[in-house]
Structures are given as C-alpha cells and as structure tokens.
Design a protein around this motif. Structure first.
Motif, short mmCIF file in Angstrom:
data_model
loop_
_atom_site.label_atom_id
_atom_site.label_comp_id
_atom_site.label_asym_id
_atom_site.label_seq_id
_atom_site.Cartn_x
_atom_site.Cartn_y
_atom_site.Cartn_z
N LEU A 24 0.82 -1.21 0.00
CA LEU A 24 0.00 0.00 0.00
C LEU A 24 0.86 1.26 0.00
CD1 LEU A 24 -2.91 -0.95 2.42
CD2 LEU A 24 -3.03 -0.57 -0.05
N VAL A 25 1.95 1.24 0.75
CA VAL A 25 2.86 2.39 0.76
C VAL A 25 3.47 2.59 -0.62
CG1 VAL A 25 5.06 3.23 1.68
CG2 VAL A 25 3.34 2.30 3.22
N MET A 26 3.89 1.49 -1.26
CA MET A 26 4.47 1.58 -2.60
C MET A 26 3.44 2.12 -3.60
SD MET A 26 6.71 -1.90 -2.67
CE MET A 26 7.38 -1.72 -4.31
N ALA A 27 2.20 1.66 -3.50
CA ALA A 27 1.15 2.14 -4.41
C ALA A 27 0.89 3.62 -4.19
CB ALA A 27 -0.12 1.34 -4.20
N ALA A 28 0.87 4.06 -2.94
CA ALA A 28 0.64 5.48 -2.64
C ALA A 28 1.78 6.34 -3.16
CB ALA A 28 0.46 5.67 -1.14
N LEU A 29 3.02 5.87 -3.00
CA LEU A 29 4.17 6.62 -3.50
C LEU A 29 4.13 6.74 -5.03
CD1 LEU A 29 7.08 5.31 -1.26
CD2 LEU A 29 6.08 7.59 -1.25
N CYS A 30 3.83 5.66 -5.71
CA CYS A 30 3.77 5.68 -7.17
C CYS A 30 2.64 6.57 -7.65
CB CYS A 30 3.62 4.27 -7.72
SG CYS A 30 5.11 3.29 -7.54
N SER A 31 1.50 6.49 -6.99
CA SER A 31 0.37 7.33 -7.37
C SER A 31 0.70 8.81 -7.17
CB SER A 31 -0.85 6.94 -6.53
OG SER A 31 -1.94 7.77 -6.84
N GLY A 32 1.34 9.13 -6.06
CA GLY A 32 1.73 10.52 -5.80
C GLY A 32 2.74 11.02 -6.81
N LEU A 33 3.70 10.17 -7.19
CA LEU A 33 4.70 10.56 -8.18
C LEU A 33 4.06 10.81 -9.54
CD1 LEU A 33 7.68 10.95 -8.92
CD2 LEU A 33 7.77 8.52 -9.44
N ILE A 34 3.14 9.96 -9.95
CA ILE A 34 2.46 10.15 -11.23
C ILE A 34 1.64 11.42 -11.22
CG2 ILE A 34 0.65 9.19 -12.70
CD1 ILE A 34 1.84 6.43 -12.10
N THR A 35 0.94 11.68 -10.11
CA THR A 35 0.15 12.91 -9.99
C THR A 35 1.06 14.13 -10.09
OG1 THR A 35 -1.46 11.78 -8.62
CG2 THR A 35 -1.44 14.18 -8.51
N LEU A 36 2.20 14.09 -9.41
CA LEU A 36 3.15 15.19 -9.47
C LEU A 36 3.67 15.41 -10.89
CD1 LEU A 36 4.94 17.27 -7.92
CD2 LEU A 36 6.63 15.43 -7.75
N LEU A 37 4.01 14.33 -11.58
CA LEU A 37 4.52 14.45 -12.94
C LEU A 37 3.47 15.03 -13.89
CD1 LEU A 37 6.61 11.18 -13.31
CD2 LEU A 37 7.46 13.52 -13.16
N PHE A 38 2.22 14.61 -13.74
CA PHE A 38 1.16 15.17 -14.59
C PHE A 38 0.93 16.64 -14.29
CE2 PHE A 38 -0.14 10.81 -15.65
CZ PHE A 38 -0.35 10.96 -17.00
N THR A 39 1.03 17.03 -13.02
CA THR A 39 0.87 18.43 -12.65
C THR A 39 1.99 19.28 -13.25
OG1 THR A 39 -0.18 17.77 -10.59
CG2 THR A 39 0.64 20.02 -10.71
N VAL A 40 3.22 18.79 -13.16
CA VAL A 40 4.35 19.51 -13.75
C VAL A 40 4.17 19.61 -15.26
CG1 VAL A 40 6.84 19.36 -14.21
CG2 VAL A 40 5.96 18.99 -11.90
N ARG A 41 3.77 18.51 -15.89
CA ARG A 41 3.56 18.52 -17.34
C ARG A 41 2.51 19.55 -17.74
NH1 ARG A 41 -0.04 14.18 -20.12
NH2 ARG A 41 -1.48 15.52 -18.99
N ASP A 42 1.42 19.60 -16.99
CA ASP A 42 0.35 20.54 -17.33
C ASP A 42 0.81 21.99 -17.19
OD1 ASP A 42 -1.36 18.49 -17.92
OD2 ASP A 42 -2.39 18.53 -15.99
N ARG A 43 1.65 22.27 -16.21
CA ARG A 43 2.14 23.65 -16.03
C ARG A 43 3.20 24.01 -17.07
NH1 ARG A 43 1.30 26.23 -10.58
NH2 ARG A 43 -0.28 24.90 -9.66
N VAL A 44 4.11 23.09 -17.34
CA VAL A 44 5.20 23.39 -18.26
C VAL A 44 4.70 23.45 -19.70
CG1 VAL A 44 7.36 22.47 -19.21
CG2 VAL A 44 6.98 22.45 -16.75
#
Length: 54
Positions: A24-44
């Motif tokens: 569950l911790v690994m899934a939460a970390l991966c989900s958070g990383l993907i969300t962060l990457l999509f947010t950065v992509r949308d801004r850049v």
C-alpha cells in the motif's frame, strides 16, 4: 535497504499484514509521483493545450 527488501523480508517471515502495508505504501508513492509528474507537465506545457491531445 528499501521497500522492496522489506517486502521480501515480510513475505519470507509470513508477515502478511506487513507485506500488504508495504504494498500500500508503494502504491501510494507511485500514485503521488504520477500525480506530481502530470501536474508539472500541465504547467510546463500549458501553451500546447490546444494543439496536443492528452
């Protein structure tokens, strides 16, 4: 020593509650990383919103 090592250790000792907690911790970390990457992509790449379909 990371989560992967801990996951194998918990599996070897049949500590299934700990194993599922690590998953569950690994899934939460991966989900958070993907969300962060999509947010950065949308801004850049906000200037491409009309031209590129994502």
């Amino acid at each position: 020593m990371g989560l992967g090592w801990y996951l194998q250790w918990a599996q070897g000792w049949a500590a299934y509650a700990n194993m599922y907690a690590a998953l569950l911790v690994m899934a939460a970390l991966c989900s958070g990383l993907i969300t962060l990457l999509f947010t950065v992509r949308d801004r850049v790449l906000s200037w491409q919103k009309g031209t590129v379909k994502w």
